[in-house]
Design an enzyme around this catalytic site. Sequence first.
Site, PDB file in Angstrom:
ATOM      1  N   ASP A   1       0.849  -1.190   0.000  1.00 43.97           N
ATOM      2  CA  ASP A   1       0.000   0.000   0.000  1.00 43.97           C
ATOM      3  C   ASP A   1       0.882   1.236   0.000  1.00 43.97           C
ATOM      4  O   ASP A   1       1.989   1.217   0.550  1.00 43.97           O
ATOM      5  CB  ASP A   1      -0.903   0.016   1.236  1.00 43.97           C
ATOM      6  CG  ASP A   1      -1.963  -1.073   1.205  1.00 43.97           C
ATOM      7  OD1 ASP A   1      -2.461  -1.387   0.104  1.00 43.97           O
ATOM      8  OD2 ASP A   1      -2.305  -1.602   2.273  1.00 43.97           O
TER       9      ASP A   1
ATOM     10  N   ASP B   1      -6.963  -1.493  -4.694  1.00 48.28           N
ATOM     11  CA  ASP B   1      -8.045  -1.191  -3.753  1.00 48.28           C
ATOM     12  C   ASP B   1      -8.982  -0.138  -4.329  1.00 48.28           C
ATOM     13  O   ASP B   1     -10.209  -0.228  -4.174  1.00 48.28           O
ATOM     14  CB  ASP B   1      -7.486  -0.686  -2.422  1.00 48.28           C
ATOM     15  CG  ASP B   1      -6.601  -1.697  -1.718  1.00 48.28           C
ATOM     16  OD1 ASP B   1      -6.777  -2.911  -1.947  1.00 48.28           O
ATOM     17  OD2 ASP B   1      -5.724  -1.266  -0.951  1.00 48.28           O
TER      18      ASP B   1
END
Length: 166
Positions: A123, A142
């Site tokens: 991330d 995401d």
Amino acid sequence: MPERRWNGLVWLWLSAVVIALDLLSKWVAESSLGLYQQVPVIDGLFSFTLAYNPGAAFSFLSDAGGWQRWFFITIAVGVSVMLLVWLSRLHRDKWLEAAALALILGGALGNLYDRIVHGHVVDFILVHWQQSWFFPAFNIADSAITVGAVLLIADMFWPGQGKAKA
């Protein structure tokens, strides 16, 4: 000559674009950021930072001891197969539903790659308010899953809007 029947699988190009952008952006993030180093993009609101998430959304089960990696891999494979079947059965006129499913599939496969290869998801996008409130870090995959889910919900509420005009 019979008419060629196109279905939702023609939208797999969108899944491929999501996967490519996701993997490229994660590679750039890992190559240029230190772990948890914040690089402000919009001061006090949006930064790039490198974080590893062995869990699911919002770090769910991130400290479960390792079994969650295989659990989430199994779920991602199952969901991806389901999405492929759904796309293959979808009529070509349902472009909004097909695009939504392709975005979700691309995001699922981008994060699946990370889990298989790295054992965690990379991330790097951090939304926050000043330095007092932080939304969990996320990535392009995401984002694609979220946008796809919103489009799928919109298509359910306004079913006639996602069809091609004849």
